[in-house]
Design an enzyme around this catalytic site. Structure first.
Site: not given
Ligand code: 13P
Length: 338
Positions: A292, A177, A33, A289, A219, A261-263
């Site tokens: 990014r 998660e 990042r 949660s 999550k 958010s995952g991308g």
């Molecule tokens: P993102 O929202 O960037 O996917 O990150 C959340 C996260 O904690 C992934 O483990």
């Protein structure tokens, strides 16, 4: 710890449409990042960046929990206050990432198993002393030809449940998660089926390993097409598929679902969450949660400079506010310019 206390912690994190800031990037990930804004990933720079996020005025209105990394939970704000103490004083629950990453799964090319169970009981005891009241463990599953395999789904579900049981024993709420990744070209239906299979295995293992479902947060990914799929679904289709899938696989006793958010872009992640929360028939609070999707613009505003701190804090609190509105199904694009 009484089961009701775990439930109270979980519920407080998502109360009043608040969500979670995932600031638990490992040193490798935060370095990536920082590379994107040409900032050197040193310990003082990482501390300064987390300081700006955690001290941002008003973030606590929208953020109920922050996930920290091992280095970060031991660091202090500019005024010397340990980060977990600073967050708790703002009414924000400090959390900790406890997995040690996804590693290649033996005998399963292209798939991973998340590690970190060795010594976990002891580490959880230490994190509790440092102030952590919830934890995170992320399993990743790739969608593809015959993927995720049943083997990969099963062993990741077992590890998630072992982690969750140990957390509850330590008085820490586990965030469970299982992330079905969106970085290939699969369809939204492929994602639905992979997520459904995964959730079924995860809840079966959580039950088998005596995890109290009222003392966890889930999550998951939203139900989305892969990034490379030509048919990028509308928010309405994504929302309908997501709620359909979770209603069928997640017991109503789970106190909250907080999406990663995952991308997705910042705006996509907000709009999709909002669209889900406008549907009827939601037995659990559905919040965020995000890593990014809460930090992308803030990082760019900061650029590693003291002169960028205020602008970065403004952008971060703005995104948090938009996502809290989405958690309440009250987001409006006009908020972006308000
Ligand atoms: P993102 O929202 O960037 O996917 O990150 C959340 C996260 O904690 C992934 O483990």
């Amino acid at each position: 710890m009484a089961a009701s206390e775990l439930n109270a912690i979980a519920r407080s994190i998502v109360a009043n449409d608040r969500g979670i800031l995932a600031a638990d990037e490992s040193t490798g990930t935060i370095t990536k990042r920082f590379d994107s804004i040409d900032v050197e990933s040193t310990e003082p720079n990482r501390r300064a960046y987390r300081d700006l996020l955690f001290t941002a005025e008003g973030m606590e209105e929208y953020i109920g929990g922050v996930i920290l990394f091992d280095e970060t939970i031991r660091q202090q704000a500019d005024d010397g206050t340990p980060f977990p103490t600073l967050l708790a004083a703002k009414g924000v629950v400090p959390g900790i990432k406890v997995d040690t990453g996804a590693h290649p799964l033996a005998g399963a090319p292209g798939e991973t198993i998340t590690e970190g169970l060795d010594g976990l009981r002891k580490r959880l005891g230490e994190y509790y002393e440092l102030g952590a009241r919830f934890a995170k463990w992320r399993a990743t599953l790739s969608v593809g030809e015959r993927l995720p395999s049943r083997y990969c789904v099963r062993v990741n579900a077992q590890a998630l449940a072992r982690y969750a049981a140990l957390c509850q024993e330590a008085g820490i709420v586990p965030i469970v998660e299982p992330e079905v990744l969106m970085d290939t070209d699969h369809s939204i239906d492929d994602c639905y089926h992979a997520t459904a299979r995964t959730l079924q295995a995860v809840f079966s293992e959580l039950g088998a390993q005596r995890v109290d479902l009222e003392g966890i947060l889930l999550k998951p990914n939203m139900i989305l097409p892969g990034k490379g799929n030509a048919d990028q679904a509308s928010p309405e289709r994504i929302a309908a598929a997501t709620l359909h899938c979770f209603r069928r696989h997640v017991p109503a006793s789970v106190p909250g679902i907080v999406f990663l958010s995952g991308g997705q872009s910042e705006i996509e992640a907000t709009v999709n969450l909002d669209t889900i929360n406008r549907l009827d028939g939601r037995p659990w609070p559905l919040s965020f949660s995000y890593g990014r999707a809460l930090q992308a613009s803030a990082l760019k505003a900061w650029m590693g400079a003291a002169t960028g701190v205020e602008a970065a804090q403004t952008v971060f609190v703005h995104r948090a506010r938009c996502n809290a509105a989405a958690a309440g199904g009250r987001y409006d694009a006009a908020l972006e310019t308000a």
